[in-house]
Design an enzyme around this catalytic site. Structure first.
Site, PDB file in Angstrom:
ATOM      1  CB  CYS A  66     -28.238  68.630 -22.364  1.00  0.00           C
ATOM      2  SG  CYS A  66     -29.609  68.550 -23.547  1.00  0.00           S
ATOM      3  NE  ARG A  69     -24.867  67.157 -23.792  1.00  0.00           N
ATOM      4  CZ  ARG A  69     -23.432  66.727 -23.569  1.00  0.00           C
ATOM      5  NH1 ARG A  69     -22.405  67.231 -23.839  1.00  0.00           N
ATOM      6  NH2 ARG A  69     -23.590  65.789 -22.373  1.00  0.00           N
ATOM      7  CD1 TRP A 247     -38.483  66.346 -26.884  1.00  0.00           C
ATOM      8  CD2 TRP A 247     -37.696  67.732 -28.742  1.00  0.00           C
ATOM      9  NE1 TRP A 247     -37.510  65.470 -27.564  1.00  0.00           N
ATOM     10  CE2 TRP A 247     -37.338  66.424 -28.707  1.00  0.00           C
ATOM     11  CE3 TRP A 247     -37.531  68.496 -29.340  1.00  0.00           C
ATOM     12  CZ2 TRP A 247     -36.059  66.054 -29.994  1.00  0.00           C
ATOM     13  CZ3 TRP A 247     -36.641  68.430 -30.620  1.00  0.00           C
ATOM     14  CH2 TRP A 247     -35.904  67.115 -30.687  1.00  0.00           C
ATOM     15  CD  GLU A 252     -36.739  67.559 -18.894  1.00  0.00           C
ATOM     16  OE1 GLU A 252     -36.875  67.415 -20.032  1.00  0.00           O
ATOM     17  OE2 GLU A 252     -36.037  68.693 -18.269  1.00  0.00           O
TER      18      GLU A 252
HETATM   19  N1  ARG Z   1     -35.994  70.319 -16.237  1.00  0.00           N
HETATM   20  C1  ARG Z   1     -36.748  71.373 -16.550  1.00  0.00           C
HETATM   21  C2  ARG Z   1     -38.070  71.388 -16.262  1.00  0.00           C
HETATM   22  O1  ARG Z   1     -38.763  70.319 -15.904  1.00  0.00           O
HETATM   23  C3  ARG Z   1     -36.649  71.827 -18.021  1.00  0.00           C
HETATM   24  C4  ARG Z   1     -35.082  71.854 -18.540  1.00  0.00           C
HETATM   25  C5  ARG Z   1     -34.819  71.696 -19.821  1.00  0.00           C
HETATM   26  N2  ARG Z   1     -35.294  70.371 -20.415  1.00  0.00           N
HETATM   27  C6  ARG Z   1     -35.436  69.998 -21.974  1.00  0.00           C
HETATM   28  N3  ARG Z   1     -36.148  69.048 -21.989  1.00  0.00           N
HETATM   29  N4  ARG Z   1     -35.043  70.991 -22.764  1.00  0.00           N
HETATM   30  O2  ARG Z   1     -39.061  72.217 -16.558  1.00  0.00           O
END
Ligand code: ARG
Length: 391
Positions: A66, A69, A247, A252
């Protein structure tokens, strides 16, 4: 049993390290004594609320993959350990979403349900089968293609087999999945929550700051990632149901969910909007399209005032956080392959950082097998040992 005590001890020691130096050392000696006595007489021990709250935060701090953090101390913890009916679980999850979404000013939040009983082979009190509480379905089509998110194919099929009946016009590229909640190992029941309470579903329609054609792609993504299938472990105690959210970091969505060939695979369409030459990879059309898609994600979340990080600021904050941990006992461990963003890696500080990949086992988040895992029944070879899985 002995192992549980060793893990509890390691957790209590970490907790003590983070306490202000004014706190009395006797407090910890006393607590360890009572934990030992409890394990000896009952085979387990129960976290008090201070331990539950700190433990969840520490588990996040220890999550090597992560990049967010540095916010580990800002985690809202809901103690749901005594909840045991399906309706109450679903109520708690709705409350979690509302609290965490916070009109777009997303707050990192975790809801912690009943722990496993290490002495018994009984099924877990509460399990959620969804990967995330808000996620799009993937419907396999007759021609072999997928409508929606291919990542959700198996789970979508399981829901359809188990009474989920979306109307034909409800089946789109972005159909929110229902919740599958299992109590005491019973077959899960299906709740079509977002059909019943559409207000709980917050989504962001995507547009590009300059490119008009982009809007016609009709893309969107949900506001908040809320993982619901990982196990939380605190001082050796396993919480198999502990959904948590943060968030998003833009990449991602823009560099993985919407861009991966095995996911929404949208780069060819984005390239078309920008009239890029897709005949040869050497035109770098993929690279150009992925950047524009990521701009659209950040621009649209900002437009709707939904909290989102970008990979430059987030990695810089994370690097500073790592540097601030001058006590070697508090050094941050990490998994480089995950901490480096999937685009513009070399332009972020994590690229040239080195990480100690040790996985702290006593307090962390882990992947876990689904409760009724077929692999167990058919005695397939166990998966290779992975430090991120519960053994
Ligand atoms: N990578 C995942 C997604 O795209 C989410 C993982 C957690 N990500 C976060 N920013 N807390 O759905």
């Amino acid at each position: 049993m002995e192992d549980l005590y060793i893990q509890a001890e390691a957790f209590i020691a970490s907790m003590q390290q983070f306490e202000p130096s004014s706190s009395k050392p006797e407090k910890w000696v006393e607590r360890l004594k009572s934990i030992k006595a409890s394990i000896q007489s009952t085979g387990t021990y129960t976290h008090n609320s201070e331990e539950l709250i700190f433990g969840a935060k520490l588990a996040w701090r220890n999550s090597n993959r992560c990049i967010g953090r540095h916010f580990w101390r800002q985690l809202d913890v809901f103690d749901c350990r005594s909840i045991s009916s399906e309706d109450a679980v679903s109520q708690a999850l709705k409350k979690h979403i509302q609290h965490a979404f916070n009109k777009g000013s997303i707050k990192s939040t975790i809801s912690i349900f009943a722990p496993k009983d290490p002495n018994s082979k009984k099924a877990d009190k509460v399990r959620i089968l969804n990967h995330q509480l808000i996620r799009y379905a993937g419907f396999s089509q007759d021609d072999g293609s997928v409508l929606g998110d291919p990542h959700s194919l198996d789970f979508t099929e399981a829901c359809l087999k188990n009474s989920w009946a979306p109307e034909p016009d409800q089946k789109t590229n972005f159909t929110p999945l229902p919740w599958a909640i299992s109590i005491d190992g019973k077959p899960p029941s299906i709740h079509d929550v977002f059909k019943e309470s559409p207000n709980l579903l917050n989504e962001v329609p995507l547009e590009h700051p300059e490119n008009e054609a982009f809007k016609a792609l009709d893309l969107k993504w949900y506001a908040m990632p809320l993982l619901s299938d990982m196990a939380l472990v605190i001082g050796g105690i396993v919480y198999p149901c502990a959904p948590f959210n943060g968030w998003y970091m833009g990449t991602e969505i823009g560099a993985r969910n919407l861009a991966d060939e095995a996911r929404y695979n949208l780069l060819p369409k984005v390239a078309e909007c920008f009239n890029l030459d897709t005949k040869t990879d050497r035109s770098l059309w993929r690279d150009r399209a992925i950047v524009e898609l990521n701009r659209a994600v950040l621009y649209s979340y900002d437009r709707d005032q939904i909290k989102i990080g970008d990979h430059h600021a987030t990695t810089r904050q994370f690097e500073n956080f790592c540097k601030r941990q001058t006590d070697p006992k508090k050094a941050i461990t990490g998994d480089w392959t995950w901490l480096v963003p999937p685009i513009s890696a070399s332009q972020t500080p994590t690229f040239s950082q080195e990480f100690d990949p040790t996985v702290t086992r006593h307090t962390n988040f882990f992947y876990q097998k689904p409760q009724d895992s077929k692999a167990q029944e058919t005695k397939e070879a166990p998966p290779p040992k992975c430090p991120y899985h519960l053994s």
